[in-house]
Design a protein around this motif. Structure first.
Motif, PDB file in Angstrom:
ATOM      1  N   THR A 318       0.804  -1.224   0.000  1.00  0.00           N
ATOM      2  CA  THR A 318       0.000   0.000   0.000  1.00  0.00           C
ATOM      3  C   THR A 318       0.834   1.270   0.000  1.00  0.00           C
ATOM      4  O   THR A 318       0.428   2.275  -0.575  1.00  0.00           O
ATOM      5  CB  THR A 318      -0.937   0.009   1.209  1.00  0.00           C
ATOM      6  OG1 THR A 318      -0.170  -0.111   2.419  1.00  0.00           O
ATOM      7  CG2 THR A 318      -1.927  -1.148   1.135  1.00  0.00           C
ATOM      8  N   GLU A 319       1.995   1.245   0.637  1.00  0.00           N
ATOM      9  CA  GLU A 319       2.822   2.439   0.703  1.00  0.00           C
ATOM     10  C   GLU A 319       3.727   2.537  -0.520  1.00  0.00           C
ATOM     11  O   GLU A 319       3.861   1.599  -1.298  1.00  0.00           O
ATOM     12  CB  GLU A 319       3.645   2.428   1.983  1.00  0.00           C
ATOM     13  CG  GLU A 319       2.807   2.523   3.244  1.00  0.00           C
ATOM     14  CD  GLU A 319       3.658   2.643   4.493  1.00  0.00           C
ATOM     15  OE1 GLU A 319       4.901   2.699   4.340  1.00  0.00           O
ATOM     16  OE2 GLU A 319       3.092   2.694   5.594  1.00  0.00           O
ATOM     17  N   SER A 320       4.347   3.682  -0.659  1.00  0.00           N
ATOM     18  CA  SER A 320       5.228   3.929  -1.797  1.00  0.00           C
ATOM     19  C   SER A 320       6.447   3.022  -1.731  1.00  0.00           C
ATOM     20  O   SER A 320       6.901   2.624  -0.651  1.00  0.00           O
ATOM     21  CB  SER A 320       5.672   5.395  -1.801  1.00  0.00           C
ATOM     22  OG  SER A 320       6.665   5.617  -2.788  1.00  0.00           O
ATOM     23  N   ALA A 321       6.967   2.688  -2.904  1.00  0.00           N
ATOM     24  CA  ALA A 321       8.156   1.852  -2.962  1.00  0.00           C
ATOM     25  C   ALA A 321       9.368   2.560  -2.378  1.00  0.00           C
ATOM     26  O   ALA A 321      10.370   1.917  -2.042  1.00  0.00           O
ATOM     27  CB  ALA A 321       8.446   1.447  -4.408  1.00  0.00           C
ATOM     28  N   GLU A 322       9.287   3.910  -2.241  1.00  0.00           N
ATOM     29  CA  GLU A 322      10.393   4.647  -1.648  1.00  0.00           C
ATOM     30  C   GLU A 322      10.459   4.452  -0.136  1.00  0.00           C
ATOM     31  O   GLU A 322      11.520   4.643   0.463  1.00  0.00           O
ATOM     32  CB  GLU A 322      10.248   6.137  -1.954  1.00  0.00           C
ATOM     33  CG  GLU A 322      10.354   6.458  -3.445  1.00  0.00           C
ATOM     34  CD  GLU A 322      10.173   7.939  -3.704  1.00  0.00           C
ATOM     35  OE1 GLU A 322       9.844   8.668  -2.739  1.00  0.00           O
ATOM     36  OE2 GLU A 322      10.375   8.376  -4.851  1.00  0.00           O
ATOM     37  N   ALA A 323       9.326   4.091   0.484  1.00  0.00           N
ATOM     38  CA  ALA A 323       9.307   3.891   1.934  1.00  0.00           C
ATOM     39  C   ALA A 323      10.106   2.638   2.291  1.00  0.00           C
ATOM     40  O   ALA A 323      10.087   1.639   1.572  1.00  0.00           O
ATOM     41  CB  ALA A 323       7.874   3.764   2.426  1.00  0.00           C
ATOM     42  N   TRP A 324      10.805   2.735   3.427  1.00  0.00           N
ATOM     43  CA  TRP A 324      11.691   1.654   3.840  1.00  0.00           C
ATOM     44  C   TRP A 324      11.098   0.952   5.056  1.00  0.00           C
ATOM     45  O   TRP A 324      10.877   1.575   6.089  1.00  0.00           O
ATOM     46  CB  TRP A 324      13.072   2.221   4.164  1.00  0.00           C
ATOM     47  CG  TRP A 324      14.108   1.184   4.475  1.00  0.00           C
ATOM     48  CD1 TRP A 324      14.658   0.922   5.681  1.00  0.00           C
ATOM     49  CD2 TRP A 324      14.711   0.284   3.559  1.00  0.00           C
ATOM     50  NE1 TRP A 324      15.573  -0.100   5.598  1.00  0.00           N
ATOM     51  CE2 TRP A 324      15.632  -0.512   4.287  1.00  0.00           C
ATOM     52  CE3 TRP A 324      14.564   0.045   2.182  1.00  0.00           C
ATOM     53  CZ2 TRP A 324      16.392  -1.509   3.693  1.00  0.00           C
ATOM     54  CZ3 TRP A 324      15.332  -0.941   1.601  1.00  0.00           C
ATOM     55  CH2 TRP A 324      16.232  -1.713   2.350  1.00  0.00           C
ATOM     56  N   GLN A 325      10.819  -0.355   4.922  1.00  0.00           N
ATOM     57  CA  GLN A 325      10.257  -1.120   6.032  1.00  0.00           C
ATOM     58  C   GLN A 325      11.268  -2.180   6.465  1.00  0.00           C
ATOM     59  O   GLN A 325      11.133  -3.358   6.137  1.00  0.00           O
ATOM     60  CB  GLN A 325       8.932  -1.788   5.645  1.00  0.00           C
ATOM     61  CG  GLN A 325       7.827  -0.824   5.282  1.00  0.00           C
ATOM     62  CD  GLN A 325       7.718  -0.593   3.778  1.00  0.00           C
ATOM     63  OE1 GLN A 325       8.365  -1.261   2.995  1.00  0.00           O
ATOM     64  NE2 GLN A 325       6.929   0.387   3.391  1.00  0.00           N
TER      65      GLN A 325
END
Length: 525
Positions: A318-325
């Motif tokens: 759901t979040e942007s691919a730029e976000a780091w999990q």
């Protein structure tokens, strides 16, 4: 001492009232305390695990790509579909061997039944043949083999005998039209034969009055008295039916998280896709919830998930691919492990059947490792602590053939594999006996295409079964220069004859294979 015992008993009774019944019990009455196994279809792998996958626990298949992880898991699912849910022995079709005879001028005339051996007699094809030959019959040239039903005609003077052998695995039954109208997704069922109740290998509780009414053994809506004649007659009918056939189907589910399940290849590996529950999920959270729900029902015996590495958290979707999990998947997997473990424990506590799980995972490499093994698995370290058996797979040798394709004048060819070898190493085994120790290595070969000797998907282990039978089962008697061998009640004059029987008689091969595993488990206890 008496006061202490009285206090302990009072605490156990109160614990059962406040918590769930069965939370405190004698260890001997625990279902998980019974060593039951599900075969993998490869005798070397079964032997290394102490007889197969331990029922009610988790087994992890992991390793490099094309190492045989998915194929081994699918073959285990196919084996489980043909195993009795009550005794974990291979079931078979009912009415396995039937022999009829007649007096006529030719075999085509109508047969009048003289004698019959049904599945209860457990006679093999070889035993029926030997009995007819001893009775003076000889084989007639007429012989048919259609849809796994072999018809052999024997002749003695003007008397003909016809032997009908129906072999193979349990039979799949399509839902009735009424069931399909009520539920278009009604599940297919299996029909087979098992005598575990008659042999006292399975001792179920007597069904309740409601269950007897559902089975149609008691008619009417009013519940009869517990000690009524109608109730006792219904229990006697149920007991007689169980003595004749106590087979119960094992239900298998497959989580296809990688979306790579090939139905044709799964069928070649022995999976009945009509009875296989195939599950797709939109996210890791959804897969965790579905799996927990299936475990809690207590009606699914084997759950396989392919693969742990492909379980994708919802935030990554759901979040942007730029976000780091960072570490999100590992934390989520550890949470799933704890939940699945408690759901499995509750199922056993409620007296239902334990759920066996297969987790498939891949191999990654740690960056910057200069010493030791750089191999690691996605999903965190928690899975390594939860599993009972951990098996690492890698690809071995391959036998190929060159086949021409394209233009004949150019002599263009393509390389096609005939069989592939998969090497495994049991890196952890808490549920095995002496043969189920860690760091046990082995391998098996799998046919990749149909040949005159093997079908695609078959494990090529005839020679291995033969060598292990010579080591553990065969009795040898020497009289001068000659030798006699005994195996499974049969006598042989040479080892080559034993190998021929193992190749030609599938049921004899299965019986010898099972005896080898049982002997190995007894030796290791």
């Amino acid at each position: 001492m008496a006061k202490a015992k009285k206090a302990l008993n009072a605490f156990l009774r109160e614990q059962g009232k406040r918590k769930q019944e069965g939370s405190c019990r004698r260890a001997a009455t625990s279902i998980l305390g019974i060593d039951r196994r599900i075969p993998t279809g490869a005798i070397d792998l079964d032997y290394a695990l102490g007889g197969g996958l331990k029922v009610g626990n988790v087994t992890l298949f992991w390793g490099k790509k094309s190492g045989g992880k998915t194929s081994s898991a699918l073959r285990t699912c196919g084996e489980a579909q043909n195993v009795c849910r009550n005794c974990f022995r291979r079931a078979r079709r009912d009415g396995w061997v039937t022999v009829v005879g007649l007096k006529a001028e030719k075999p085509g005339d109508c047969f009048k039944q003289v004698h019959e051996w049904d599945a209860n007699s457990a006679l093999t094809r070889g035993a029926v043949h030997e009995k007819l030959i001893k009775d003076g019959y000889s084989i007639h040239p007429i012989m048919e083999d259609v849809d796994e039903v072999l018809t052999v005609i024997y002749v003695k003077g003007d008397t003909y005998a016809m032997a009908i052998h129906t072999g193979g695995d349990v039979e799949s039954i399509r839902p009735s039209e009424a069931e399909l109208e009520e539920d278009p997704e009604a599940r297919w069922e299996a029909r087979g034969f098992c005598d575990c109740f008659a042999r006292k290998l399975y001792d179920p509780e007597e069904p309740s009055i409601d269950e007897l009414m559902e089975m149609g053994l008691i008619e009417g809506s009013s519940k009869p008295a517990k000690k009524s004649k109608k109730h006792r007659a219904a229990l006697e009918a149920w007991n007689e039916g169980m003595s004749l056939n106590s087979y119960n189907e094992m239900v298998v589910a497959w989580f296809d998280e990688e979306m790579t399940l090939d139905i044709d290849w799964a069928t070649k590996l022995g999976v009945d896709t009509d009875r296989l529950l195939l599950i797709w999920s939109n996210s890791a959270e959804e897969a965790i919830d579905i799996m927990a729900g299936l475990i809690f029902t207590g009606e699914v015996d084997l759950l396989a998930i392919d693969s742990i590495a492909q379980l994708t958290p919802k935030k990554e979707l759901t979040e942007s691919a730029e976000a780091w999990q960072q570490g999100l998947a590992a934390r989520l997997m550890n949470k799933a492990i704890r939940r699945w473990n408690k759901e499995s424990a509750n199922v056993v506590r409620y007296g239902k059947r334990p759920v066996t799980q297969i987790w498939i995972n891949q191999e990654r490499e740690k960056i910057g490792v200069m010493f030791g093994s750089p191999a690691t698995m996605p999903g965190g370290k928690g899975q390594g602590f939860q599993v009972v058996s951990e098996i690492k797979f890698r690809h071995g040798a391959t036998e190929t053939v060159e086949e021409l394709w394209g233009a004949k004048d150019k002599n263009e060819s393509i390389t096609i594999p005939v069989w592939e070898e998969f090497i495994f190493k049991v890196t952890k085994s808490k549920g095995g006996h002496g043969v189920g120790l860690r760091d046990v290595e082995g391998s098996y070969r799998q046919a990749m295409r149909d040949t005159d000797a093997y079908c695609a998907g078959t494990v090529i282990d005839w020679e291995r079964v033969f060598k292990m039978s010579l080591k553990y089962l065969v009795e040898q008697e020497k009289k001068g220069s000659a030798s006699k061998y005994k195996l499974g009640g049969r006598e042989y004059t040479s080892q080559a004859a034993i190998l021929t029987d193992l190749r030609d008689d599938v049921h004899f091969y299965d019986a010898v294979r099972q005896s080898i595993l049982e002997d190995a488990m007894l030796r290791s206890m």
